[in-house]
Enzyme design. Structure first.
Site, PDB file in Angstrom:
ATOM      1  CB  SER A 126       1.253   0.884   3.676  1.00  0.00           C
ATOM      2  OG  SER A 126       1.087   0.832   5.083  1.00  0.00           O
ATOM      3  CE1 TYR A 148       0.433   6.634   2.929  1.00  0.00           C
ATOM      4  CE2 TYR A 148       0.057   4.889   4.540  1.00  0.00           C
ATOM      5  CZ  TYR A 148       0.878   5.497   3.610  1.00  0.00           C
ATOM      6  OH  TYR A 148       2.120   4.983   3.356  1.00  0.00           O
ATOM      7  CE  LYS A 201       1.103   4.263   0.287  1.00  0.00           C
ATOM      8  NZ  LYS A 201       2.104   4.378  -0.785  1.00  0.00           N
TER       9      LYS A 201
END
Length: 256
Positions: free
Chosen positions: A145, A158, A162
């Protein structure tokens, strides 16, 4: 023959029942690959398989939870049982169970995010790598991401996972590249998926993202599906250990 032709290749895609993963399944099947569609819920996978078959493609469904190593080992075994080999691995499934500041992040939630989004990818790589090395041919794609490249006040854990995936890709490429296994990452921007609904369904967040983007829009799943086909095919034969940013021109746009 097209450089994007995947005829004869077998692709295993996690998180394949919706959003980016579904597009990757559909696009790889459209380019000739036999696809193993995997996610936690079998009926959702079977729906994607039915759609692929309706268009003349080949696919099977295998349910697996990425947090469970045994289930991932079963995914690999069932894929080989169905098609005899695995040529392409797409690690797309991920979890983001927490939205908020790091001060409120619980240890068990952080561990879950890192296990699901990073360790599961290593489990799968180690499971499929040896057979790819034996044939001296393989393509592995980890969906990261653009969150890996920036800070966040809301989804920092998160984003950390990533970012770890980008580092994982570089190290796996060093380990497996000598066997002609190409390992790369895709870093999507905001894509219109159920997974990212909390972001694009918020008018303020969506508007801010659209204004930042050089293309002045958020992405659609097929914007990523096509990148995955490129990385898995002969067209991407000299791309290894890289991250392809597909965000409509947000990173590097200079937008404030």
């Amino acid at each position: 023959m097209s450089m994007f032709d995947l005829t004869g290749k077998v692709a295993v895609v996690t998180g394949g029942s919706r959003g980016i993963g579904r597009s990757i399944c559909e696009q790889m099947a459209a380019h000739g690959a036999k696809v193993v569609v995997s996610s936690r819920k079998l009926p959702a996978c079977e729906e994607v398989v039915a759609g692929i078959k309706a268009k003349g493609g080949q696919a099977v469904a295998v349910a697996a939870n990425i947090s469970d190593k045994t289930q991932l080992e079963n995914l690999v075994a069932e894929s080989r049982k169905a098609y005899g080999r695995i040529d392409i691995l797409v690690c797309n499934a991920a979890a983001n169970p927490y939205f908020g500041p790091l001060t409120g992040l619980k240890d068990d939630v952080f561990h879950k995010i890192m296990q699901n989004n990073v360790l599961s990818n290593l489990w799968l790589m180690n499971a499929v790598g040896p057979e790819m090395a034996e044939r001296r041919d393989g393509a592995v794609i980890i969906v990261s991401s653009i969150g890996a490249l920036v800070g966040s006040a809301h989804i920092a854990a998160y984003n950390m996972s990533k970012a770890a995936d980008l580092s994982l890709v570089k190290s796996l490429a060093m380990e497996w590249g000598k066997h002609n296994i190409r390992i790369n990452a895709i870093a999507p921007g905001l894509i219109k998926t159920d997974f990212a609904r909390a972001l694009w369904d918020n008018p303020q967040i969506r508007s801010a993202q659209e204004n930042k983007a050089a293309l002045k829009r958020i992405g659609e799943p097929d914007d990523i599906g096509g990148v995955a086909v490129f990385l898995a095919s002969k067209a991407g034969a000299f791309v290894c250990g890289q991250v392809i940013i597909a965000d409509g021109g947000v990173i590097g746009s200079g937008a404030e």
